[in-house]
Design a protein around this motif. Structure first.
Motif, short mmCIF file in Angstrom:
data_model
loop_
_atom_site.label_atom_id
_atom_site.label_comp_id
_atom_site.label_asym_id
_atom_site.label_seq_id
_atom_site.Cartn_x
_atom_site.Cartn_y
_atom_site.Cartn_z
N ASP A 340 0.82 -1.22 0.00
CA ASP A 340 0.00 0.00 0.00
C ASP A 340 0.85 1.26 0.00
O ASP A 340 0.41 2.32 -0.49
N GLU A 341 2.05 1.21 0.56
CA GLU A 341 2.91 2.38 0.69
C GLU A 341 4.04 2.40 -0.34
O GLU A 341 4.99 3.15 -0.20
N GLN A 342 3.93 1.62 -1.40
CA GLN A 342 5.04 1.47 -2.33
C GLN A 342 4.85 2.17 -3.67
O GLN A 342 5.64 1.97 -4.59
N LEU A 343 3.82 3.02 -3.78
CA LEU A 343 3.61 3.72 -5.06
C LEU A 343 4.85 4.50 -5.48
O LEU A 343 5.27 4.46 -6.63
N TYR A 344 5.45 5.23 -4.53
CA TYR A 344 6.56 6.11 -4.86
C TYR A 344 7.93 5.45 -4.72
O TYR A 344 8.93 6.02 -5.14
N SER A 345 7.98 4.28 -4.10
CA SER A 345 9.29 3.66 -3.86
C SER A 345 9.63 2.58 -4.87
O SER A 345 10.78 2.13 -4.91
N GLY A 346 8.69 2.18 -5.68
CA GLY A 346 8.96 1.09 -6.62
C GLY A 346 9.12 1.52 -8.06
O GLY A 346 9.16 0.69 -8.96
N GLY A 347 9.25 2.82 -8.30
CA GLY A 347 9.42 3.30 -9.66
C GLY A 347 8.09 3.49 -10.38
O GLY A 347 7.04 3.04 -9.93
N PHE A 348 8.16 4.19 -11.51
CA PHE A 348 6.96 4.41 -12.31
C PHE A 348 6.49 3.10 -12.94
O PHE A 348 7.30 2.21 -13.24
N ILE A 349 5.20 3.00 -13.14
CA ILE A 349 4.63 1.82 -13.78
C ILE A 349 4.98 1.85 -15.27
O ILE A 349 4.79 2.87 -15.93
N SER A 350 5.48 0.74 -15.78
CA SER A 350 5.89 0.69 -17.18
C SER A 350 4.69 0.75 -18.10
O SER A 350 3.55 0.46 -17.71
N ASN A 351 4.93 1.12 -19.34
CA ASN A 351 3.85 1.17 -20.33
C ASN A 351 3.24 -0.21 -20.54
O ASN A 351 2.02 -0.35 -20.71
N ALA A 352 4.09 -1.24 -20.50
CA ALA A 352 3.59 -2.60 -20.71
C ALA A 352 2.67 -3.00 -19.55
O ALA A 352 1.60 -3.59 -19.77
N ASP A 353 3.06 -2.69 -18.33
CA ASP A 353 2.20 -3.04 -17.19
C ASP A 353 0.95 -2.18 -17.16
O ASP A 353 -0.12 -2.65 -16.74
N ALA A 354 1.05 -0.92 -17.57
CA ALA A 354 -0.15 -0.07 -17.64
C ALA A 354 -1.16 -0.66 -18.63
O ALA A 354 -2.37 -0.71 -18.35
N ALA A 355 -0.65 -1.15 -19.78
CA ALA A 355 -1.55 -1.78 -20.76
C ALA A 355 -2.12 -3.08 -20.21
O ALA A 355 -3.30 -3.39 -20.43
N ALA A 356 -1.30 -3.85 -19.49
CA ALA A 356 -1.78 -5.11 -18.92
C ALA A 356 -2.86 -4.84 -17.86
O ALA A 356 -3.86 -5.57 -17.77
N CYS A 357 -2.68 -3.79 -17.07
CA CYS A 357 -3.70 -3.45 -16.06
C CYS A 357 -5.01 -3.03 -16.73
O CYS A 357 -6.10 -3.39 -16.25
N GLN A 358 -4.90 -2.30 -17.82
CA GLN A 358 -6.12 -1.92 -18.54
C GLN A 358 -6.84 -3.15 -19.05
O GLN A 358 -8.07 -3.25 -18.95
N ARG A 359 -6.10 -4.11 -19.58
CA ARG A 359 -6.69 -5.35 -20.06
C ARG A 359 -7.28 -6.15 -18.90
O ARG A 359 -8.36 -6.75 -19.02
N TRP A 360 -6.59 -6.16 -17.75
CA TRP A 360 -7.05 -6.87 -16.56
C TRP A 360 -8.45 -6.41 -16.17
O TRP A 360 -9.31 -7.21 -15.83
N HIS A 361 -8.70 -5.11 -16.25
CA HIS A 361 -10.02 -4.57 -15.89
C HIS A 361 -11.12 -5.02 -16.86
O HIS A 361 -12.29 -5.02 -16.49
N GLN A 362 -10.74 -5.40 -18.06
CA GLN A 362 -11.73 -5.78 -19.07
C GLN A 362 -12.12 -7.26 -19.00
O GLN A 362 -13.11 -7.67 -19.60
N LEU A 363 -11.37 -8.05 -18.26
CA LEU A 363 -11.58 -9.48 -18.22
C LEU A 363 -12.64 -9.86 -17.20
O LEU A 363 -12.85 -9.16 -16.21
N PRO A 364 -13.33 -11.01 -17.39
CA PRO A 364 -14.19 -11.53 -16.33
C PRO A 364 -13.34 -11.92 -15.13
O PRO A 364 -12.15 -12.25 -15.26
N TRP A 365 -13.95 -11.92 -13.95
CA TRP A 365 -13.20 -12.14 -12.73
C TRP A 365 -12.48 -13.49 -12.71
O TRP A 365 -11.37 -13.61 -12.18
N ASP A 366 -13.07 -14.52 -13.32
CA ASP A 366 -12.45 -15.84 -13.22
C ASP A 366 -11.16 -15.96 -14.03
O ASP A 366 -10.43 -16.95 -13.90
N LEU A 367 -10.85 -14.94 -14.86
CA LEU A 367 -9.60 -14.95 -15.62
C LEU A 367 -8.55 -14.00 -15.08
O LEU A 367 -7.40 -14.02 -15.53
N ARG A 368 -8.93 -13.16 -14.13
CA ARG A 368 -8.03 -12.06 -13.75
C ARG A 368 -6.81 -12.53 -12.96
O ARG A 368 -5.71 -11.99 -13.13
#
Length: 477
Positions: A340-368
């Protein structure tokens, strides 16, 4: 360009561990005519124990915490869409830069939404509390401030509004929509009464504004909570690309010359140092000399301040030693063990992970869960993805993953360890303290909160506290 005024009511004051429970928005055109209003409310996430004080202040009851159509994740997604769809506009709140913006950023991070959505889409970010401070320092008498019994100015939204004829009753204060409407009205009043100061502060709501003020490296005037000081813009911050280091010239800074980096670092950490950072993306109270010199207390001639600044610039080692000191400012800070406290200590989120997170939100829960394990590389985001699956669709996880999730939840809610978040035992102790020392009128609400907390604890089962050991179950993953 129009404005989007907003306000949050949250479960507490800790941005990394508390969550928004209510969000209200008022969108206006450039003339502040209201175009639409919207209020969102969500259920309290199962892993969060709210602050008892926050519930009393906001009037949010245990029933309201559970009886809402939106989950926390769903409300954060809606907030993101609102802030994206209204662009271009200025996002405005009251104390939002220090609090509301930060809690949105942290909740976005923890729900795998873009953390910086509110500041990376071309919006300006303006804070009426910051602008109010600027007006009271630069245009004395333009706005009236109530006084505390000790004679200090009071800057609470409700009291400032009522003192200046804006309707916001004590009962309505801390209702998100009522606060947003009052924030818009106070903003309009400041524009009417102090147009010059407000124009400069609105320019500072975008990074280009303060960068322009400091572009010539000449003496400028910086405001804090209650006074203005002359400063010399210096180097860019080595740890924050959106910050510029300035030196307070109120007193002769010649004593800084010849200091080595460890000495400068000790001075910075000691507080009340003449070395400061101006965050250009946080609407600083920053003005050119001619506009703000009248607000300085017993100012010296500009030539004196310029001579002090030139001595710093001309010194052969000061700039380098200052940069080294600032580079080491956080070197000894231990990273948090809690995601919860690691937003600023773990570096910026990569473009690839940002795209993966966007895709994660689009999936049904049983695939996430499986998608996160295979396609999200950032360990923080993988952990948070499994957490969200456990909180929202635990039936889609394996029995072992559900067991780990339940252990994590038990630890989160009832651990006796020294942890940075609110737990049920802490909240119950606070209830008892307030019953003993607080106003009698608050006792019915406190009893209702206490009964609800006890019910939540019982729902975990009699052996919940024994299921976790000290330092264990930090994540459901």
């Amino acid at each position: 360009m129009g404005y989007l005024f907003y306000d949050l009511e949250a479960s507490g004051l800790q941005a990394c561990f508390d969550v928004p429970l209510e969000a209200a928005f008022v969108q206006t055109d450039a003339e502040l005519r209201i175009q639409r209003e919207l209020t969102l409310r969500c259920r309290l996430p199962a892993h969060v124990t709210p602050s008892v004080d926050a519930l009393l202040v906001t009037g949010i009851t245990p029933t309201m915490l559970e009886d809402q159509p939106l989950s926390h994740l769903e409300m954060m997604a809606q907030i993101g869409r609102i802030m994206t769809d209204c662009r271009p506009c200025m996002i405005v709140g009251y104390n939002n830069i220090s609090y509301d913006d930060e809690i949105v950023r942290q909740s976005n991070f923890q729900t795998l939404l873009p953390p910086y959505a509110g500041s990376m889409t071309g919006h300006g970010r303006a804070d009426v509390l910051v602008m109010l401070r600027a007006v009271t320092m630069l245009e004395l008498g333009a706005i009236l401030l109530p006084q505390s019994p000790e004679g200090k100015p009071v800057l609470k939204l409700g009291e400032v509004c009522r003192f200046n004829g804006i309707g916001l009753s004590e009962d309505a204060a801390h209702d998100a929509l009522a606060d947003v409407r009052a924030t818009r009205d106070l903003f309009k009043l400041l524009l009417d009464r102090a147009p010059t100061t407000m124009a400069a502060m609105l320019a500072n709501a975008n990074k280009s504004g303060p960068n322009g003020v400091m572009a010539d490296d000449d003496v400028v005037v910086l405001g804090g909570f209650s006074r203005m000081v002359p400063v010399a813009p210096f180097i860019g911050s080595p740890t924050n690309p959106n910050a510029r280091v300035v030196i307070d010239l109120s007193e002769d800074p010649a004593g800084l010359l010849g200091m080595q980096a460890p000495e400068l670092l000790a001075l910075i950490r000691a507080g009340r140092s003449p070395i400061r950072q101006v965050k250009t993306n946080a609407q600083p109270i920053l003005f050119g000399w001619d506009q703000a010199v009248h607000a300085l207390v017993e100012p010296l001639p500009l030539s004196v301040y310029r001579a002090r600044a030139r001595a710093l610039w001309a010194h052969p080692t000061f700039t380098r030693q200052l940069a080294l000191a600032l580079e080491g400012r956080y070197a000894d800070r231990e990273p948090s063990p809690w995601v919860d406290e690691q937003l600023y200590s773990g570096g910026f989120i990569s473009n690839a992970d940002a795209a993966a997170c966007q895709r994660w939100h689009q999936l049904p829960w049983d695939l996430r869960a499986s998608f996160a394990a295979q396609h999200i590389r950032d360990p923080r985001l993988r952990s948070l993805a499994i957490r969200q699956v456990f909180l929202n669709a635990p039936e889609t996880l394996s029995p072992e993953a559900r067991r780990r999730g339940q252990d994590w939840l038990n630890h989160r809610l009832v651990t006796a360890d020294e942890v940075p978040w609110m737990t049920i035992p802490k909240a119950l102790a606070r209830c008892e303290e307030l019953v003993a020392t607080g106003e009698p009128a608050a006792r019915p609400a406190l009893e209702a909160i206490r009964a609800w907390l006890v019910e939540r604890r019982h729902a975990l089962g009699p052996d919940a506290a024994a299921l976790v050991e000290k330092g264990q179950a930090a994540t459901p993953a």
